[in-house]
Motif scaffolding. Structure first.
Motif, PDB file in Angstrom:
ATOM      1  N   ALA A  72       0.835  -1.210   0.000  1.00 59.97           N
ATOM      2  CA  ALA A  72       0.000   0.000   0.000  1.00 59.97           C
ATOM      3  C   ALA A  72       0.868   1.259   0.000  1.00 59.97           C
ATOM      4  O   ALA A  72       0.635   2.194  -0.785  1.00 59.97           O
ATOM      5  N   LEU A  73       1.866   1.285   0.861  1.00 60.09           N
ATOM      6  CA  LEU A  73       2.750   2.460   0.923  1.00 60.09           C
ATOM      7  C   LEU A  73       3.600   2.579  -0.337  1.00 60.09           C
ATOM      8  O   LEU A  73       3.807   3.679  -0.853  1.00 60.09           O
ATOM      9  N   GLY A  75       2.793   1.477  -3.338  1.00 59.33           N
ATOM     10  CA  GLY A  75       1.903   1.913  -4.415  1.00 59.33           C
ATOM     11  C   GLY A  75       1.660   3.406  -4.376  1.00 59.33           C
ATOM     12  O   GLY A  75       1.611   4.072  -5.417  1.00 59.33           O
ATOM     13  N   ALA A  76       1.535   3.940  -3.173  1.00 58.11           N
ATOM     14  CA  ALA A  76       1.355   5.390  -3.033  1.00 58.11           C
ATOM     15  C   ALA A  76       2.618   6.133  -3.471  1.00 58.11           C
ATOM     16  O   ALA A  76       2.545   7.143  -4.182  1.00 58.11           O
ATOM     17  N   TRP A  77       3.764   5.613  -3.072  1.00 59.40           N
ATOM     18  CA  TRP A  77       5.031   6.288  -3.360  1.00 59.40           C
ATOM     19  C   TRP A  77       5.402   6.193  -4.836  1.00 59.40           C
ATOM     20  O   TRP A  77       5.747   7.186  -5.471  1.00 59.40           O
ATOM     21  N   TYR A  79       3.457   4.888  -7.530  1.00 57.93           N
ATOM     22  CA  TYR A  79       2.416   5.024  -8.550  1.00 57.93           C
ATOM     23  C   TYR A  79       1.389   6.107  -8.233  1.00 57.93           C
ATOM     24  O   TYR A  79       0.422   6.265  -8.970  1.00 57.93           O
ATOM     25  N   GLY A  80       1.592   6.836  -7.143  1.00 55.86           N
ATOM     26  CA  GLY A  80       0.681   7.918  -6.791  1.00 55.86           C
ATOM     27  C   GLY A  80      -0.701   7.449  -6.379  1.00 55.86           C
ATOM     28  O   GLY A  80      -1.661   8.222  -6.452  1.00 55.86           O
ATOM     29  N   GLU A  81      -0.816   6.202  -5.944  1.00 57.91           N
ATOM     30  CA  GLU A  81      -2.108   5.697  -5.496  1.00 57.91           C
ATOM     31  C   GLU A  81      -2.490   6.336  -4.165  1.00 57.91           C
ATOM     32  O   GLU A  81      -1.654   6.522  -3.289  1.00 57.91           O
ATOM     33  N   ALA A  82      -3.742   6.656  -4.028  1.00 59.24           N
ATOM     34  CA  ALA A  82      -4.218   7.355  -2.827  1.00 59.24           C
ATOM     35  C   ALA A  82      -4.263   6.412  -1.624  1.00 59.24           C
ATOM     36  O   ALA A  82      -4.547   5.227  -1.756  1.00 59.24           O
ATOM     37  N   ILE A  83      -3.980   6.985  -0.466  1.00 59.50           N
ATOM     38  CA  ILE A  83      -4.174   6.288   0.808  1.00 59.50           C
ATOM     39  C   ILE A  83      -5.110   7.167   1.634  1.00 59.50           C
ATOM     40  O   ILE A  83      -4.743   8.267   2.030  1.00 59.50           O
ATOM     41  N   SER A  84      -6.293   6.668   1.870  1.00 58.23           N
ATOM     42  CA  SER A  84      -7.308   7.426   2.597  1.00 58.23           C
ATOM     43  C   SER A  84      -7.136   7.234   4.107  1.00 58.23           C
ATOM     44  O   SER A  84      -6.445   6.296   4.546  1.00 58.23           O
TER      45      SER A  84
END
Length: 108
Positions: A72-73, A75-77, A79-84
């Protein structure tokens, strides 16, 4: 060698392979596809090695929990995927659960 270190290396290899899986674009890109194959192979070998020294339940709980957090982290770092905030709460709950399971490892 420390079984938790081996498991940590296994998790690192698995998270790397998972993040490369997205970049592999359906396994059509050779570089990321090679990272996927080597990463998952290494991860499974190291995970099985850690199971020689730790209970399966503990290994799998740590593997899946920490791996999910890493993916999850990562992917955010990458690929810019959001973490809500809800996702962050879920990550915290998983981290607590893994900690409790590992702490209870020696209790019968």
């Amino acid at each position: 060698m420390n079984p938790y270190l081996i498991l940590g290396l296994a998790i690192g290899a698995e998270v790397t392979a998972t993040l490369a899986l997205k970049a592999a674009d359906g396994l059509t890109r050779p570089g990321p596809t090679l990272i996927v194959a080597v990463g998952y192979g290494t991860a499974l070998w190291l995970m099985s090695t850690s199971m020689d020294m730790l209970p399966i339940g503990v290994v799998y709980a740590i593997w899946s929990g920490v791996g999910m957090i890493g993916a999850a982290l990562g992917g955010a770092w990458l690929y810019g995927e959001a973490i809500s905030p809800t996702m962050l709460a879920g990550i915290a709950v998983i981290a607590v659960g893994v900690t409790i399971l590992a702490a209870g490892q020696g209790q019968h």
